[in-house]
Scaffold this motif. Structure first.
Motif, PDB file in Angstrom:
ATOM      1  N   LYS A 111       0.818  -1.218   0.000  1.00  0.00           N
ATOM      2  CA  LYS A 111       0.000   0.000   0.000  1.00  0.00           C
ATOM      3  C   LYS A 111       0.851   1.267   0.000  1.00  0.00           C
ATOM      4  CE  LYS A 111      -3.744  -2.293   2.518  1.00  0.00           C
ATOM      5  NZ  LYS A 111      -4.538  -2.305   3.781  1.00  0.00           N
ATOM      6  N   GLU A 112       2.156   1.120   0.272  1.00  0.00           N
ATOM      7  CA  GLU A 112       3.053   2.268   0.328  1.00  0.00           C
ATOM      8  C   GLU A 112       4.227   2.050  -0.630  1.00  0.00           C
ATOM      9  OE1 GLU A 112       3.444   3.883   4.601  1.00  0.00           O
ATOM     10  OE2 GLU A 112       3.114   1.731   4.855  1.00  0.00           O
ATOM     11  N   LYS A 113       4.889   3.136  -0.978  1.00  0.00           N
ATOM     12  CA  LYS A 113       6.008   3.072  -1.912  1.00  0.00           C
ATOM     13  C   LYS A 113       7.328   3.088  -1.142  1.00  0.00           C
ATOM     14  CE  LYS A 113       3.746   5.416  -5.798  1.00  0.00           C
ATOM     15  NZ  LYS A 113       3.845   6.566  -6.736  1.00  0.00           N
ATOM     16  N   PRO A 114       8.079   1.968  -1.120  1.00  0.00           N
ATOM     17  CA  PRO A 114       9.395   1.968  -0.468  1.00  0.00           C
ATOM     18  C   PRO A 114      10.424   2.646  -1.359  1.00  0.00           C
ATOM     19  CG  PRO A 114       8.980  -0.183  -1.434  1.00  0.00           C
ATOM     20  CD  PRO A 114       7.748   0.645  -1.695  1.00  0.00           C
ATOM     21  N   GLY A 115      11.165   3.620  -0.800  1.00  0.00           N
ATOM     22  CA  GLY A 115      12.106   4.365  -1.621  1.00  0.00           C
ATOM     23  C   GLY A 115      13.556   4.046  -1.386  1.00  0.00           C
ATOM     24  N   ALA A 116      13.952   3.922  -0.105  1.00  0.00           N
ATOM     25  CA  ALA A 116      15.379   3.775   0.196  1.00  0.00           C
ATOM     26  C   ALA A 116      15.573   2.939   1.447  1.00  0.00           C
ATOM     27  CB  ALA A 116      16.027   5.149   0.384  1.00  0.00           C
ATOM     28  N   LEU A 117      16.685   2.225   1.464  1.00  0.00           N
ATOM     29  CA  LEU A 117      17.088   1.415   2.617  1.00  0.00           C
ATOM     30  C   LEU A 117      18.227   2.139   3.334  1.00  0.00           C
ATOM     31  CD1 LEU A 117      17.149  -1.273   4.277  1.00  0.00           C
ATOM     32  CD2 LEU A 117      18.754  -2.139   2.560  1.00  0.00           C
ATOM     33  N   TRP A 118      18.025   2.441   4.604  1.00  0.00           N
ATOM     34  CA  TRP A 118      19.024   3.120   5.431  1.00  0.00           C
ATOM     35  C   TRP A 118      19.611   2.160   6.448  1.00  0.00           C
ATOM     36  CZ3 TRP A 118      19.644   8.742   6.022  1.00  0.00           C
ATOM     37  CH2 TRP A 118      18.865   9.494   5.133  1.00  0.00           C
ATOM     38  N   HIS A 119      20.871   2.362   6.786  1.00  0.00           N
ATOM     39  CA  HIS A 119      21.489   1.727   7.958  1.00  0.00           C
ATOM     40  C   HIS A 119      22.131   2.841   8.777  1.00  0.00           C
ATOM     41  CE1 HIS A 119      21.287  -1.794   5.211  1.00  0.00           C
ATOM     42  NE2 HIS A 119      20.984  -2.423   6.328  1.00  0.00           N
ATOM     43  N   ILE A 120      21.685   2.970  10.021  1.00  0.00           N
ATOM     44  CA  ILE A 120      22.159   4.040  10.904  1.00  0.00           C
ATOM     45  C   ILE A 120      22.745   3.402  12.151  1.00  0.00           C
ATOM     46  CG2 ILE A 120      21.524   6.144  12.153  1.00  0.00           C
ATOM     47  CD1 ILE A 120      19.153   6.455  10.264  1.00  0.00           C
ATOM     48  N   TYR A 121      23.907   3.910  12.586  1.00  0.00           N
ATOM     49  CA  TYR A 121      24.602   3.369  13.759  1.00  0.00           C
ATOM     50  C   TYR A 121      24.752   4.446  14.819  1.00  0.00           C
ATOM     51  CZ  TYR A 121      25.697  -0.498  10.658  1.00  0.00           C
ATOM     52  OH  TYR A 121      25.579  -1.562   9.798  1.00  0.00           O
ATOM     53  N   VAL A 178      13.595   1.166   6.226  1.00  0.00           N
ATOM     54  CA  VAL A 178      13.115   1.394   4.871  1.00  0.00           C
ATOM     55  C   VAL A 178      12.305   2.691   4.903  1.00  0.00           C
ATOM     56  CG1 VAL A 178      11.643   0.577   2.998  1.00  0.00           C
ATOM     57  CG2 VAL A 178      13.092  -1.034   4.237  1.00  0.00           C
ATOM     58  N   GLN A 179      12.725   3.654   4.100  1.00  0.00           N
ATOM     59  CA  GLN A 179      12.048   4.949   4.037  1.00  0.00           C
ATOM     60  C   GLN A 179      11.037   4.927   2.900  1.00  0.00           C
ATOM     61  OE1 GLN A 179      14.576   8.267   3.062  1.00  0.00           O
ATOM     62  NE2 GLN A 179      13.248   9.765   4.083  1.00  0.00           N
ATOM     63  N   PHE A 180       9.762   5.053   3.266  1.00  0.00           N
ATOM     64  CA  PHE A 180       8.685   5.056   2.286  1.00  0.00           C
ATOM     65  C   PHE A 180       8.365   6.496   1.878  1.00  0.00           C
ATOM     66  CE2 PHE A 180       8.332   1.114   4.550  1.00  0.00           C
ATOM     67  CZ  PHE A 180       7.793   0.198   3.671  1.00  0.00           C
ATOM     68  N   LEU A 181       7.592   6.639   0.804  1.00  0.00           N
ATOM     69  CA  LEU A 181       7.155   7.957   0.367  1.00  0.00           C
ATOM     70  C   LEU A 181       6.456   8.680   1.519  1.00  0.00           C
ATOM     71  CD1 LEU A 181       6.692  10.034  -1.907  1.00  0.00           C
ATOM     72  CD2 LEU A 181       4.550   8.842  -2.423  1.00  0.00           C
ATOM     73  N   GLY A 182       6.927   9.890   1.814  1.00  0.00           N
ATOM     74  CA  GLY A 182       6.344  10.684   2.894  1.00  0.00           C
ATOM     75  C   GLY A 182       6.994  10.480   4.246  1.00  0.00           C
TER      76      GLY A 182
END
Length: 265
Positions: A111-121, A178-182
């Motif tokens: 239902k949502e648009k996945p845009g980017a995969l982040w890894h934060i430490y 995972v950063q989705f649209l919005g």
């Protein structure tokens, strides 16, 4: 960015007391008007998606850290129609990205648009990450000059194998997002992070200086002095000492203004 879009972005940033330029918890707002203000954005990032099997080993933005806090908003995700192979590659990348089950459900529900995969430490783990990257560099026959830094140089992307080694050899585990649209992603000052675009994306980021992480800002400006003079991070572009001085000055002034007057004997 047009003025109307700029205003729309700034009016809708989450946690405005931190993220807006005049937010009371954004210490950068304490700089007097006669200072040349540091460039805190907004900054726009445009990049294509990385879709092949080999692409999982590289990043859209390699591992690095920033001297200030930031909020990054996903404003566009371009998903091509009829590209089933690309969709499957995206799903595989997410599965191998160490994300949590709730995020996987968001992806599979579609239902949502996945845009980017982040890894934060965590900022406290930066030195252990450096140790791993220097070790891997030596294993690959790379040189490690004293005025260079494997994180500040942005020359590494932690793929699944390196992330596994980081956890097994140093006990360091980050957050996979995972950063989705919005979606807005917050990146604390000094926190090593990397980004892998799943599809073609447009992101907009605004920097700020929080009271909680200003100590990391100060420590990093000291770190930067040891980099080569040609390094982009060599100078203190944030003016962190001035920010700290005027933030403390304002705080003391406020306390004095509300200090109860001593009763006369």
């Amino acid at each position: 960015m047009s003025f109307s879009r700029f205003d729309d972005l700034m009016d809708n940033l989450p946690l405005p007391e931190y993220t807006k330029r005049d937010g009371r918890l954004n210490l950068a707002s304490r700089l007097p008007n006669f200072f040349v203000r540091p460039d805190l954005g907004p900054k726009m990032y445009n990049a294509y998606g990385l879709i092949s099997t080999e692409d999982r080993k590289v990043g859209t933005t390699n591992l690095h850290l920033d001297v200030s806090d930031a909020v990054n908003v996903m404003v566009y995700v371009g998903i091509p129609h009829g590209e089933e192979n690309q969709e499957q590659e995206v799903m595989t990348t997410i599965e191998e990205g160490d994300v949590d089950d709730m995020t996987k459900r968001r992806v599979h529900e579609g239902k949502e648009k996945p845009g980017a995969l982040w890894h934060i430490y965590a900022a406290k783990d930066a030195e252990k990450i450096r140790e791993l990257l220097r070790k891997v560099g030596e294993e690959q026959g790379q040189e490690n000059p004293p005025d260079h830094d494997p994180i500040h140089d942005q020359s590494w992307y932690l793929d699944q194998g390196l992330r596994r080694r980081l956890y097994e050899e140093y006990g360091v585990q980050g957050w996979a997002i995972v950063q989705f649209l919005g979606d807005a992603v917050f990146i604390p000052a000094g926190a090593p992070h990397q980004v892998h675009n799943l599809y073609s994306c447009i992101k907009v980021a605004e920097d700020f200086v929080s009271p909680e992480h200003v100590r990391h800002c100060f420590r990093l400006t000291q770190e930067f002095r040891h980099l080569s003079t040609t390094h982009t991070n060599h100078e203190d572009k944030l003016q962190v000492k001035n920010i700290i001085y005027h933030a403390v000055k304002d705080a003391v002034g406020t306390l004095k203004a509300h200090e109860p007057k001593l009763a006369r004997p």
